[in-house]
Design a protein around this motif. Structure first.
Motif, PDB file in Angstrom:
ATOM      1  N   ARG A 125      53.679 -15.033  14.480  1.00 59.28           N
ATOM      2  CA  ARG A 125      53.757 -13.641  14.007  1.00 59.28           C
ATOM      3  C   ARG A 125      52.372 -13.065  13.716  1.00 59.28           C
ATOM      4  O   ARG A 125      52.131 -11.881  13.871  1.00 59.28           O
ATOM      5  N   ASN A 126      51.463 -13.908  13.245  1.00 59.75           N
ATOM      6  CA  ASN A 126      50.111 -13.461  12.863  1.00 59.75           C
ATOM      7  C   ASN A 126      49.294 -14.705  12.509  1.00 59.75           C
ATOM      8  O   ASN A 126      49.765 -15.832  12.712  1.00 59.75           O
ATOM      9  N   THR A 127      48.124 -14.532  11.954  1.00 58.32           N
ATOM     10  CA  THR A 127      47.275 -15.683  11.604  1.00 58.32           C
ATOM     11  C   THR A 127      47.909 -16.505  10.483  1.00 58.32           C
ATOM     12  O   THR A 127      47.866 -17.744  10.501  1.00 58.32           O
ATOM     13  N   THR A 128      48.460 -15.819   9.499  1.00 59.71           N
ATOM     14  CA  THR A 128      49.108 -16.512   8.373  1.00 59.71           C
ATOM     15  C   THR A 128      50.197 -17.444   8.900  1.00 59.71           C
ATOM     16  O   THR A 128      50.301 -18.606   8.487  1.00 59.71           O
ATOM     17  N   ASP A 129      50.986 -16.929   9.811  1.00 60.76           N
ATOM     18  CA  ASP A 129      52.068 -17.711  10.394  1.00 60.76           C
ATOM     19  C   ASP A 129      51.501 -18.898  11.177  1.00 60.76           C
ATOM     20  O   ASP A 129      52.036 -20.012  11.123  1.00 60.76           O
ATOM     21  N   GLU A 159      37.677 -19.134   1.641  1.00 62.70           N
ATOM     22  CA  GLU A 159      38.586 -18.734   2.720  1.00 62.70           C
ATOM     23  C   GLU A 159      39.559 -17.619   2.320  1.00 62.70           C
ATOM     24  O   GLU A 159      39.881 -17.453   1.142  1.00 62.70           O
ATOM     25  N   HIS A 160      40.036 -16.901   3.314  1.00 66.68           N
ATOM     26  CA  HIS A 160      41.162 -15.981   3.146  1.00 66.68           C
ATOM     27  C   HIS A 160      42.382 -16.810   2.711  1.00 66.68           C
ATOM     28  O   HIS A 160      42.515 -17.973   3.097  1.00 66.68           O
ATOM     29  N   HIS A 161      43.275 -16.219   1.931  1.00 67.26           N
ATOM     30  CA  HIS A 161      44.436 -16.972   1.437  1.00 67.26           C
ATOM     31  C   HIS A 161      45.255 -17.607   2.571  1.00 67.26           C
ATOM     32  O   HIS A 161      45.890 -18.637   2.369  1.00 67.26           O
ATOM     33  N   SER A 163      33.803 -13.956   7.847  1.00 61.38           N
ATOM     34  CA  SER A 163      34.468 -13.645   6.579  1.00 61.38           C
ATOM     35  C   SER A 163      35.034 -12.228   6.566  1.00 61.38           C
ATOM     36  O   SER A 163      34.348 -11.279   6.947  1.00 61.38           O
ATOM     37  N   ASN A 164      36.259 -12.104   6.074  1.00 56.72           N
ATOM     38  CA  ASN A 164      36.855 -10.760   5.974  1.00 56.72           C
ATOM     39  C   ASN A 164      36.319 -10.014   4.759  1.00 56.72           C
ATOM     40  O   ASN A 164      36.594  -8.836   4.595  1.00 56.72           O
ATOM     41  N   VAL A 165      35.535 -10.692   3.907  1.00 58.76           N
ATOM     42  CA  VAL A 165      34.970 -10.023   2.729  1.00 58.76           C
ATOM     43  C   VAL A 165      33.542  -9.553   3.020  1.00 58.76           C
ATOM     44  O   VAL A 165      33.201  -8.397   2.787  1.00 58.76           O
ATOM     45  N   VAL A 224      39.956 -23.106  13.448  1.00 56.52           N
ATOM     46  CA  VAL A 224      39.115 -21.945  13.178  1.00 56.52           C
ATOM     47  C   VAL A 224      39.986 -20.712  12.956  1.00 56.52           C
ATOM     48  O   VAL A 224      40.824 -20.370  13.789  1.00 56.52           O
ATOM     49  N   ASP A 225      39.764 -20.074  11.814  1.00 52.41           N
ATOM     50  CA  ASP A 225      40.407 -18.804  11.528  1.00 52.41           C
ATOM     51  C   ASP A 225      39.570 -17.722  12.212  1.00 52.41           C
ATOM     52  O   ASP A 225      38.518 -17.329  11.711  1.00 52.41           O
ATOM     53  N   ALA A 226      40.067 -17.295  13.364  1.00 49.42           N
ATOM     54  CA  ALA A 226      39.293 -16.323  14.161  1.00 49.42           C
ATOM     55  C   ALA A 226      39.828 -14.901  13.975  1.00 49.42           C
ATOM     56  O   ALA A 226      39.515 -14.018  14.778  1.00 49.42           O
ATOM     57  N   ALA A 227      40.601 -14.684  12.891  1.00 54.73           N
ATOM     58  CA  ALA A 227      41.205 -13.354  12.687  1.00 54.73           C
ATOM     59  C   ALA A 227      40.154 -12.257  12.698  1.00 54.73           C
ATOM     60  O   ALA A 227      40.378 -11.177  13.244  1.00 54.73           O
ATOM     61  N   GLN A 228      38.983 -12.520  12.107  1.00 60.48           N
ATOM     62  CA  GLN A 228      37.950 -11.477  12.041  1.00 60.48           C
ATOM     63  C   GLN A 228      36.880 -11.626  13.108  1.00 60.48           C
ATOM     64  O   GLN A 228      36.161 -10.679  13.368  1.00 60.48           O
ATOM     65  N   LEU A 229      36.762 -12.793  13.702  1.00 59.15           N
ATOM     66  CA  LEU A 229      35.755 -12.927  14.763  1.00 59.15           C
ATOM     67  C   LEU A 229      36.287 -12.379  16.087  1.00 59.15           C
ATOM     68  O   LEU A 229      35.578 -11.661  16.804  1.00 59.15           O
ATOM     69  N   PHE A 243      44.575 -16.378  15.430  1.00 60.90           N
ATOM     70  CA  PHE A 243      44.210 -14.973  15.199  1.00 60.90           C
ATOM     71  C   PHE A 243      45.451 -14.091  15.298  1.00 60.90           C
ATOM     72  O   PHE A 243      46.520 -14.548  15.693  1.00 60.90           O
ATOM     73  N   SER A 244      45.274 -12.814  14.910  1.00 63.96           N
ATOM     74  CA  SER A 244      46.389 -11.860  14.845  1.00 63.96           C
ATOM     75  C   SER A 244      46.195 -10.749  15.861  1.00 63.96           C
ATOM     76  O   SER A 244      45.090 -10.204  15.978  1.00 63.96           O
ATOM     77  N   GLY A 245      47.280 -10.332  16.509  1.00 61.56           N
ATOM     78  CA  GLY A 245      47.209  -9.223  17.462  1.00 61.56           C
ATOM     79  C   GLY A 245      46.817  -7.914  16.796  1.00 61.56           C
ATOM     80  O   GLY A 245      46.048  -7.130  17.349  1.00 61.56           O
ATOM     81  N   HIS A 246      47.316  -7.659  15.583  1.00 64.58           N
ATOM     82  CA  HIS A 246      47.098  -6.338  14.984  1.00 64.58           C
ATOM     83  C   HIS A 246      45.652  -6.120  14.540  1.00 64.58           C
ATOM     84  O   HIS A 246      45.281  -4.998  14.204  1.00 64.58           O
ATOM     85  N   LYS A 247      44.849  -7.181  14.521  1.00 64.86           N
ATOM     86  CA  LYS A 247      43.418  -6.997  14.243  1.00 64.86           C
ATOM     87  C   LYS A 247      42.625  -6.931  15.545  1.00 64.86           C
ATOM     88  O   LYS A 247      41.415  -6.756  15.535  1.00 64.86           O
ATOM     89  N   LEU A 248      43.324  -7.142  16.640  1.00 65.12           N
ATOM     90  CA  LEU A 248      42.690  -7.268  17.963  1.00 65.12           C
ATOM     91  C   LEU A 248      43.033  -6.054  18.824  1.00 65.12           C
ATOM     92  O   LEU A 248      43.137  -6.153  20.027  1.00 65.12           O
TER      93      LEU A 248
HETATM   94  N1  PLP Z   1      42.201 -14.680   8.029  1.00 61.15           N
HETATM   95  C1  PLP Z   1      41.350 -13.679   7.862  1.00 61.15           C
HETATM   96  C2  PLP Z   1      39.876 -13.966   7.895  1.00 61.15           C
HETATM   97  C3  PLP Z   1      41.812 -12.388   7.661  1.00 61.15           C
HETATM   98  O1  PLP Z   1      40.960 -11.374   7.510  1.00 61.15           O
HETATM   99  C4  PLP Z   1      43.210 -12.167   7.656  1.00 61.15           C
HETATM  100  C5  PLP Z   1      43.761 -10.824   7.388  1.00 61.15           C
HETATM  101  O2  PLP Z   1      43.153 -10.001   6.757  1.00 61.15           O
HETATM  102  C6  PLP Z   1      44.059 -13.246   7.838  1.00 61.15           C
HETATM  103  C7  PLP Z   1      43.518 -14.498   8.024  1.00 61.15           C
HETATM  104  C8  PLP Z   1      45.525 -13.075   7.826  1.00 61.15           C
HETATM  105  O3  PLP Z   1      45.931 -12.277   8.895  1.00 61.15           O
HETATM  106  P1  PLP Z   1      47.421 -11.776   8.975  1.00 61.15           P
HETATM  107  O4  PLP Z   1      47.652 -10.925   7.770  1.00 61.15           O
HETATM  108  O5  PLP Z   1      47.464 -10.987  10.243  1.00 61.15           O
HETATM  109  O6  PLP Z   1      48.271 -12.973   8.996  1.00 61.15           O
END
Ligand code: PLP
Length: 396
Positions: free
Chosen positions: A84-88, A109-111, A156-158, A181-186, A204-209
């Motif tokens: 569904r997304n990176t979290t999933d 790290e992101h949660h 980092s997303n921060v 590797v959490d590539a959600a932001q890269l 990674f997540s589609g909605h950030k891509l």
């Molecule tokens: N990892 C990073 C670095 C993120 O920035 C995010 C979302 O902000 C996530 C993971 C989680 O992504 P998602 O909410 O699409 O599962």
């Protein structure tokens, strides 16, 4: 790119919306919207039916997987699972780990990459890419039993700071550990392939891509995933269910894609990835926008940038800052309603890191109290210098 066009401000003027919250969710690329629209008339069941529609949709879904696999540089032992997304994706990987696995992450790290793991070692926030490498090396040197998975963000997303993933991978592999590797932001800013990063898993997540919501990717080594219990038990994940209830689970990606898959999401991700690989020019512009924003923020006495690494560390298009003496919620409303700017405020689902950086920022500025929330401006395709200048003028 699809754009909302002009929006009305509180004073009745209209301006083009300055979307500086692209790290949360990026706008949809035109080519992605077209690919989804082209498929809609042929919408049919995936993997479950006969007839022209079902055949086409099944083919499109598996072609999307192949496209993603190719663009990620899949090796012979790798698989690509649509999530569904990176979290999933990280929750799936966490459930698939062999029992004796220790997961090493950093506090920063992101949660999504902190909370899914059970048997974890959390390394303290490093102050430079070199410190991150050294901390991992020391941790792995001390820990020699069982499987080890290192799981780190690529950007980092921060702070937008880029982590030294290739070197962390080299260290992990030297000690026989795997690395996710959490590539959600890269991924929205630079190639994040398994082959390029040398990683064992990438998520990674589609909605950030620049693709719509609802689909993500976990790609990487198939062995643990193939041996694990299905992530979602049900149709699609099961190959045979006997009258007495005994189940033979599907093998391959289907094992973890229980239920009807998200065809449009998969096609959207494949299209977005292909478009980003073909046209890297808009992303190359980002470095200039980052410099412009950071230089502007540095000239504002009441604004303090958040950073973990030294100021010259490489970044993607994400800059967070503390605005001293202003309520971040009020500020975001003012930016939105009076200036047509969208930003994010809060702790950005990375609470330990953001709290710490806010406290440090307040200290540097000599403030007695740290703000409870930060402000984040993030950008990408479609962001202009005028958007950055509008934010700086508004903050001024
Ligand atoms: N990892 C990073 C670095 C993120 O920035 C995010 C979302 O902000 C996530 C993971 C989680 O992504 P998602 O909410 O699409 O599962």
């Amino acid at each position: 790119m699809l754009s909302p066009g002009e929006i009305k401000l509180r004073d009745g003027r209209s301006v083009d919306f300055a979307n500086l919250d692209i790290a949360a969710t990026a706008p949809c690329l035109r080519v992605v919207a077209d690919a989804v629209a082209d498929l809609l008339p042929y919408y049919g069941s995936v993997h479950r039916g006969a007839g022209a529609l079902s055949e086409r949709c099944t083919r499109e879904y598996e072609q999307a997987r192949e496209t993603v696999a190719d663009l990620l540089g899949r090796g012979p032992d790798d698989t690509v699972i649509f999530t569904r997304n990176t979290t999933d994706a990280f929750n799936l990987l966490a459930r698939a780990l062999p029992e004796d696995t220790t997961v090493i992450t950093f506090d920063t790290e992101h949660h999504a990459n902190l909370l899914p793991w059970s048997n974890t070692v959390r390394l303290a926030a490093p102050r430079s890419p070199e410190e991150a490498i050294e901390a991992l090396e020391i941790s792995l040197y001390r820990r020699q039993t069982g499987n080890v998975l290192v799981s780190v963000t690529a950007a980092s997303n921060v702070t937008g700071e880029v982590w030294p993933v290739a070197r962390l991978t080299e260290v992990a592999h030297r000690f026989g550990a795997r690395i996710a590797v959490d590539a959600a932001q890269l991924a929205p800013h630079a190639p994040a392939s398994l082959a390029g990063l040398g990683a064992d898993y990438v998520a990674f997540s589609g909605h950030k891509l620049y693709a719509p919501f609802g689909a993500g990717v976990l790609a990487g080594r198939a062995d643990w995933l193939d041996a694990a219990e299905p992530y979602l038990a049900g149709g699609g994940a099961s190959a045979h269910v006997a009258d007495d209830g005994a189940v033979r689970w599907a093998t391959g990606p289907a094992r973890h894609e229980g239920g009807t898959p998200n065809l449009l999401g998969a096609v959207a991700i494949a299209t977005a990835l292909r478009a980003l690989v073909r046209d890297a020019a808009p992303r190359a512009r980002e470095a200039g926008l980052v410099r412009r924003l950071r230089a502007g923020l540095a000239s504002l006495p009441h604004v303090e940038e958040l950073r973990l690494f030294p100021a010259d560390a490489e970044r993607v298009g994400i800059v967070s800052f503390a605005v001293l003496g202003a309520d971040p919620g009020d500020l975001a409303v003012t930016l939105g309603r009076d200036h047509g700017i969208g930003v994010r405020t809060g702790l950005f689902c990375a609470h330990p890191l953001t709290r710490r950086l806010l406290a440090e920022a307040a200290d540097r500025a000599g403030a007695t109290e740290a703000p409870g929330q930060a402000v984040r401006a993030s950008f990408g395709i479609g962001t202009t210098e005028a958007h950055i200048d509008r934010l700086l003028a508004a903050l001024q």
